[in-house]
Motif scaffolding. Structure first.
Motif, short mmCIF file in Angstrom:
data_model
loop_
_atom_site.label_atom_id
_atom_site.label_comp_id
_atom_site.label_asym_id
_atom_site.label_seq_id
_atom_site.Cartn_x
_atom_site.Cartn_y
_atom_site.Cartn_z
N UNK A 149 54.64 39.12 38.74
CA UNK A 149 55.10 40.28 39.51
C UNK A 149 55.29 40.00 40.99
N UNK A 150 55.26 38.73 41.42
CA UNK A 150 55.54 38.40 42.81
C UNK A 150 54.58 37.39 43.41
N UNK A 151 54.79 37.11 44.69
CA UNK A 151 53.97 36.16 45.44
C UNK A 151 53.02 36.93 46.34
N UNK A 152 51.78 36.45 46.43
CA UNK A 152 50.75 37.13 47.19
C UNK A 152 49.96 36.13 48.04
N UNK A 153 49.38 36.63 49.11
CA UNK A 153 48.42 35.89 49.91
C UNK A 153 47.06 36.29 49.34
N UNK A 154 46.42 35.40 48.62
CA UNK A 154 45.25 35.77 47.81
C UNK A 154 43.98 35.02 48.20
N UNK A 155 42.88 35.59 47.80
CA UNK A 155 41.59 34.92 47.85
C UNK A 155 41.09 34.82 46.41
N UNK A 156 40.77 33.61 46.00
CA UNK A 156 40.22 33.39 44.66
C UNK A 156 38.71 33.38 44.75
N UNK A 157 38.06 34.06 43.85
CA UNK A 157 36.60 34.02 43.74
C UNK A 157 36.30 33.22 42.48
N UNK A 158 35.68 32.06 42.68
CA UNK A 158 35.38 31.13 41.59
C UNK A 158 33.87 31.09 41.40
N UNK A 159 33.44 31.28 40.16
CA UNK A 159 32.01 31.24 39.86
C UNK A 159 31.47 29.83 39.81
N UNK A 160 30.15 29.67 39.81
CA UNK A 160 29.54 28.34 39.77
C UNK A 160 29.78 27.59 38.46
N UNK A 161 30.35 28.28 37.47
CA UNK A 161 30.72 27.63 36.22
C UNK A 161 32.20 27.22 36.23
N UNK A 162 32.88 27.46 37.36
CA UNK A 162 34.30 27.11 37.47
C UNK A 162 35.23 28.21 36.98
N UNK A 163 34.67 29.28 36.48
CA UNK A 163 35.49 30.38 35.96
C UNK A 163 36.05 31.21 37.11
N UNK A 164 37.30 31.62 36.98
CA UNK A 164 37.90 32.51 37.96
C UNK A 164 37.33 33.91 37.75
N UNK A 165 36.64 34.43 38.76
CA UNK A 165 35.99 35.73 38.67
C UNK A 165 36.92 36.84 39.12
N UNK A 166 37.65 36.61 40.22
CA UNK A 166 38.55 37.63 40.76
C UNK A 166 39.63 36.96 41.60
N UNK A 167 40.71 37.68 41.75
CA UNK A 167 41.82 37.27 42.61
C UNK A 167 42.16 38.48 43.47
N UNK A 168 41.85 38.41 44.75
CA UNK A 168 42.09 39.52 45.67
C UNK A 168 43.35 39.22 46.47
N UNK A 169 44.34 40.08 46.36
CA UNK A 169 45.57 39.94 47.13
C UNK A 169 45.41 40.68 48.46
N UNK A 170 45.81 40.04 49.53
CA UNK A 170 45.75 40.66 50.85
C UNK A 170 46.57 41.95 50.84
N UNK A 171 45.97 43.03 51.31
CA UNK A 171 46.62 44.34 51.24
C UNK A 171 47.35 44.70 52.53
#
Length: 135
Positions: A94-116
């Motif tokens: 759905x498009x390109x975003x300026x994001x922050x990835x939250x990665x857990x200590x197991x390497x799993x992607x927990x969240x992707x926050x797009x700059x609002x």
């Protein structure tokens, strides 16, 4: 590195803002290793850390390159058992975003926050997000 109320140790790192993929992913993986060795719980990296903050580099990074770099960082987090928050451009359906990835200590992607709230330099390559996306 700061210790907050004895419960969370946060390490931070700053990269050369003009550094390019793929060398940036390796540099971030090295910071992950150093932060884990220092007994940090999470490594916090700045906005657009994965590509650098040069608009040409951001626009030139392909979806495949970004996914490969993200995977390298996630693997480093899993290997060293440390969480990380990493700024990156996200190329999504759905498009390109300026994001922050939250990665857990197991390497799993927990969240992707797009700059609002975008600043003028973001407008040439990203659109605003509207919510936190937990995965």
């Amino acid at each position: 590195m700061c210790k907050a109320a004895g419960t969370l140790t946060v390490a931070t790192a700053q990269l050369d803002p003009m550094r390019r993929l793929p060398e940036t992913a390796g540099a971030i993986a090295s910071f992950v290793q150093k932060a884990a060795a220092a007994k940090a719980d999470v490594l916090l990296l700045p906005e657009a850390a994965l590509t650098g903050y040069d608009e040409t580099a951001i626009k030139g990074a392909t979806k495949w390159q970004l996914e490969a770099a993200e995977q390298e960082v996630r693997q480093a987090c899993a290997t060293h058992q440390i969480a990380a928050i990493v700024g990156e451009p996200s190329r999504l359906v759905n498009g390109d975003y300026n994001s922050a990835l939250v990665i857990g200590p197991d390497g799993r992607l927990v969240a992707r926050q797009h700059k609002m709230q975008l600043v003028p330099t973001d407008l040439g390559w990203s659109q605003p997000g509207s919510q936190v996306i937990c995965v």
